[in-house]
Design a protein around this motif. Structure first.
Motif, PDB file in Angstrom:
ATOM      1  N   HIS A  41      -2.450   7.588  13.425  1.00 58.38           N
ATOM      2  CA  HIS A  41      -1.079   8.105  13.271  1.00 58.38           C
ATOM      3  C   HIS A  41      -0.750   9.068  14.408  1.00 58.38           C
ATOM      4  CE1 HIS A  41       2.574   8.954  11.119  1.00 58.38           C
ATOM      5  NE2 HIS A  41       2.288  10.234  10.981  1.00 58.38           N
ATOM      6  N   TYR A  55      -1.928   9.011  17.450  1.00 63.20           N
ATOM      7  CA  TYR A  55      -1.667   8.204  18.645  1.00 63.20           C
ATOM      8  C   TYR A  55      -0.276   7.573  18.579  1.00 63.20           C
ATOM      9  CZ  TYR A  55      -6.084   8.273  21.221  1.00 63.20           C
ATOM     10  OH  TYR A  55      -7.139   8.640  22.007  1.00 63.20           O
ATOM     11  N   SER A  56       0.097   7.064  17.404  1.00 60.55           N
ATOM     12  CA  SER A  56       1.417   6.436  17.266  1.00 60.55           C
ATOM     13  C   SER A  56       2.535   7.426  17.557  1.00 60.55           C
ATOM     14  CB  SER A  56       1.589   5.869  15.850  1.00 60.55           C
ATOM     15  OG  SER A  56       0.699   4.807  15.600  1.00 60.55           O
ATOM     16  N   ALA A  99       5.082   7.473  20.911  1.00 59.51           N
ATOM     17  CA  ALA A  99       6.140   6.704  20.254  1.00 59.51           C
ATOM     18  C   ALA A  99       7.183   6.249  21.258  1.00 59.51           C
ATOM     19  CB  ALA A  99       6.801   7.554  19.166  1.00 59.51           C
ATOM     20  N   GLY A 140       5.371   6.089  11.865  1.00 57.66           N
ATOM     21  CA  GLY A 140       4.758   6.217  13.180  1.00 57.66           C
ATOM     22  C   GLY A 140       4.781   4.925  13.970  1.00 57.66           C
ATOM     23  N   ARG A 141       4.728   3.802  13.266  1.00 53.70           N
ATOM     24  CA  ARG A 141       4.722   2.498  13.944  1.00 53.70           C
ATOM     25  C   ARG A 141       6.121   2.041  14.346  1.00 53.70           C
ATOM     26  NH1 ARG A 141       0.911   0.354   9.118  1.00 53.70           N
ATOM     27  NH2 ARG A 141      -1.087   1.166   9.876  1.00 53.70           N
TER      28      ARG A 141
END
Length: 299
Positions: free
Chosen positions: A84, A86-87, A91, A192-193
């Motif tokens: 999460h 990293y996402s 972003a 997050g994605r």
């Protein structure tokens, strides 16, 4: 929803749960805020306080793997939380889909879901809309809704919305609080994605306004994949059942997941689930027959 704001909120929430003494830092006097200070985290991660501050403010989109790994290590993030981080740190808003591009279930997937006759099975879209379900899943989760509701993109049931806004779902889960936290943690991963998603932002706004419990959980920023541990369901028709759910991502359908519910073989829960499947199939056949008769009369 803003990816930079989400990153800062996430990092602050994880700093707040740590205590300096746990990490070998000296503690002097009273502290105005709980947990680690920014400069303390920066020291332990081996970066400057200014750099970490910019990271927390979403102003370091090119942070290296080494920096993010160091921050994750200091904050003691688990695998879901690390992913999460990293996402959020990297972003990039996705290009908006055309308004007409409603999510759809491929015919082959629909046939697969319908083939699970004795156990509940359904397909969830990117943001937890129910795209299709079999008769048993409908009877388990939302027998009070129209079975064909998932076919209407404008009125599809949403797993999160039902959980927090429909009192029937509150009665269905024996451990509603645990299910609620798990659902919010999954939504946080999804956020997050899909940074900047208007559909998800609208859902979060609806739930924040409509449910104080959701607003509190969302602010706490839990993060984890869907919980597959067995849950106790208090079904109004067949009684109490303990069911586990398995989730499978559809590789050819971005963000869509299949959920299948099962009971332990030979258990009373399995017997209750079979009874639910039998009754739901009977109800579905009756409804179909009634629909055919009504259509014939109109014609």
């Amino acid at each position: 929803m803003d990816g930079r704001a989400d990153l800062g909120e996430f990092l602050r929430s994880r700093r707040a749960r740590l205590r300096p003494g746990e990490l070998g830092l000296p503690v002097y006097g009273r502290r105005r805020v709980p947990g680690l200070r920014r400069e303390e985290l920066a020291q332990l991660a081996g970066v400057s306080a200014g750099y970490y501050t910019r990271l927390e403010q979403g102003q370091s989109p090119n942070a290296s793997d080494a920096v993010l790994d160091a921050v994750a290590r200091v904050l003691r993030l688990d695998d879901d939380e690390r992913g999460h981080l990293y996402s959020l740190a990297r972003a990039k808003p996705r290009p908006p889909r055309r308004a007409a591009e409603a999510e759809r279930v491929r015919p082959g997937v629909r046939v697969m879901i319908e083939s699970f006759r004795d156990v509940p099975a359904l397909v969830m879209g990117r943001f937890c809309d129910i795209l299709c379900w079999n008769a048993t899943a409908h009877a388990l989760l939302a027998g009070h809704l129209d079975f064909d509701a998932p076919d209407d993109p404008a009125g599809r049931p949403n797993v999160a919305a039902m959980l927090f806004l429909d009192p029937r779902l509150g009665e269905l889960y024996a451990d509603w609080a645990g299910k609620a936290r798990s659902t919010v943690a999954d939504l946080r991963l999804i956020a997050g994605r899909y940074p900047g998603s208007p559909e998800l932002a609208a859902l979060v706004d609806e739930l924040t306004v409509g449910s104080a419990e959701f607003a509190e959980l969302w602010a706490a920023h839990p993060v984890s994949e869907c919980d597959t541990r067995p849950r106790v369901y208090r079904h109004p028709t067949v009684g109490t059942m303990e069911l586990s759910a398995e989730f499978m991502t559809l590789p050819d359908d971005e963000g869509q997941r299949v959920a299948v519910f099962n009971a332990a073989p030979g258990s009373p829960s399995e017997a209750a689930l079979r009874l639910l499947a039998t009754r739901s199939t009977t109800v579905a056949r009756t409804a179909t027959a009634a629909g055919i008769t009504t259509a014939a009369r109109r014609s």
